[in-house]
Design a protein around this motif. Sequence first.
Motif, short mmCIF file in Angstrom:
data_model
loop_
_atom_site.label_atom_id
_atom_site.label_comp_id
_atom_site.label_asym_id
_atom_site.label_seq_id
_atom_site.Cartn_x
_atom_site.Cartn_y
_atom_site.Cartn_z
N GLN A 41 0.82 -1.21 0.00
CA GLN A 41 0.00 0.00 0.00
C GLN A 41 0.86 1.27 0.00
O GLN A 41 0.39 2.32 -0.46
N ALA A 42 2.07 1.17 0.48
CA ALA A 42 2.95 2.34 0.54
C ALA A 42 3.60 2.66 -0.79
O ALA A 42 4.17 3.76 -0.95
N LEU A 43 3.53 1.74 -1.75
CA LEU A 43 4.21 1.97 -3.03
C LEU A 43 3.41 2.94 -3.89
O LEU A 43 2.19 2.80 -4.04
N PRO A 44 4.07 3.91 -4.51
CA PRO A 44 3.36 4.78 -5.44
C PRO A 44 3.08 4.04 -6.75
O PRO A 44 3.78 3.09 -7.11
N ALA A 45 2.07 4.49 -7.44
CA ALA A 45 1.78 3.92 -8.76
C ALA A 45 2.92 4.26 -9.70
O ALA A 45 3.31 5.42 -9.83
N SER A 46 3.47 3.25 -10.35
CA SER A 46 4.58 3.48 -11.28
C SER A 46 4.70 2.29 -12.21
O SER A 46 4.23 1.19 -11.88
N ARG B 86 6.19 -0.97 -10.66
CA ARG B 86 5.60 -1.40 -9.39
C ARG B 86 5.85 -2.88 -9.11
O ARG B 86 6.13 -3.27 -7.98
N GLN C 44 9.18 -3.39 -7.71
CA GLN C 44 9.23 -2.88 -6.35
C GLN C 44 8.53 -3.84 -5.38
O GLN C 44 8.99 -4.02 -4.24
N GLU D 69 -8.24 -0.26 -6.09
CA GLU D 69 -8.31 1.08 -6.66
C GLU D 69 -9.58 1.31 -7.48
O GLU D 69 -9.94 2.46 -7.74
#
Length: 357
Positions: A298-303, A306, A309, A356
């Motif tokens: 949940q802490a990962l930004p959308a990229s 991903r 990561q 999301e």
Amino acid sequence: MGAVREHAGLIRRIDGHGRDGALRHNHQGRLDLPFFLPAPPPMPLPFVQALPHGIHVIDTGFHRPLFDAAYLIVENGRAAIVDSGTNFAVPRILAALDDLGLARDAVDFVIPTHVHLDHAGGCGLLMQELPRATLLVHPRGARHMIDPQALYQGALAVYGQATMDREYGALVPVPAERVRSVADDEVIALAGRPLRFIDTPGHARHHHGIWDARSAGWFTGDTFGLSYRETDSVAGAWVMPTSSPVQFEPGPLRKSIERLLATGPQRMYLTHYGMVEDVPRLAAGLLAQVDAMVAMAQALPASPDRHAQLKAGLQAIARIQLQQHGLADVEGALHSLALDIELNAQGLGVWLDRAER
């Protein structure tokens, strides 16, 4: 053959049961034939391990040794099989029956914990060999056992034809009249031995667990995670959650694990892999890892990167856990966990995308 003793013109050949047969010189000085020539004792099957309480764990051979298990429960000459592995596991399961002197019609039940192919891909082919068996399956999975086309096509889209042919083979349907959907908290007896079924979503919505009161253990499928011998230390076994796609749900998974623990189990029978004990310690570590996985994802930004990561985050969680577990070869263990970490990252990605929407 047994050892050979020779003394005073008498040769005795000793078989594996401590008996002997005499070889004696006849009047012409030649040896007579022995009273019997004992056969060597049969070799145990290298892929079957006998456990207490009439339970046998069968290494299905999927992916690598000691990765994927089927279980054979034997009670008063009757049998049930929990998880089948893939089609390529069926000869091993039949060999285990033969080794135990169990006829094909002695098997009453085949029980997939859920319908992922490493657990249920061989069910159709296996059922063809077991004329009296009934398939006991979660209600959400029954239609996929009767008509496995959607299951096959979904796996084909992920793995490709070459992998499907090599790892799974063609899925065989099970006749509808031989399939029984089992309700939550239903008890079915194997020759008088009660097996209790409960709904255990979280890894998959078509997942159930089977409580065996005789052994005070659960057949957990993937609900209680994965435990491989490469991750054992002096502290014992270690478990890791599995969030493989596409129905991972951390909230229901936590509730399912807590429901398993409510019976006070002494042991868990994992498909990946084998029987584990020290259940309270393992459960605490498992639940902590579920929470850590969710927080990391949940802490990962959308990229665009991903997925990479997610894999890196899962590796970091596992590395810390294994170091705390006192494992000597942490990097070697992480290498053995590579497939599971890849699948967990895929499943977390699907879960994030669903959240999301």
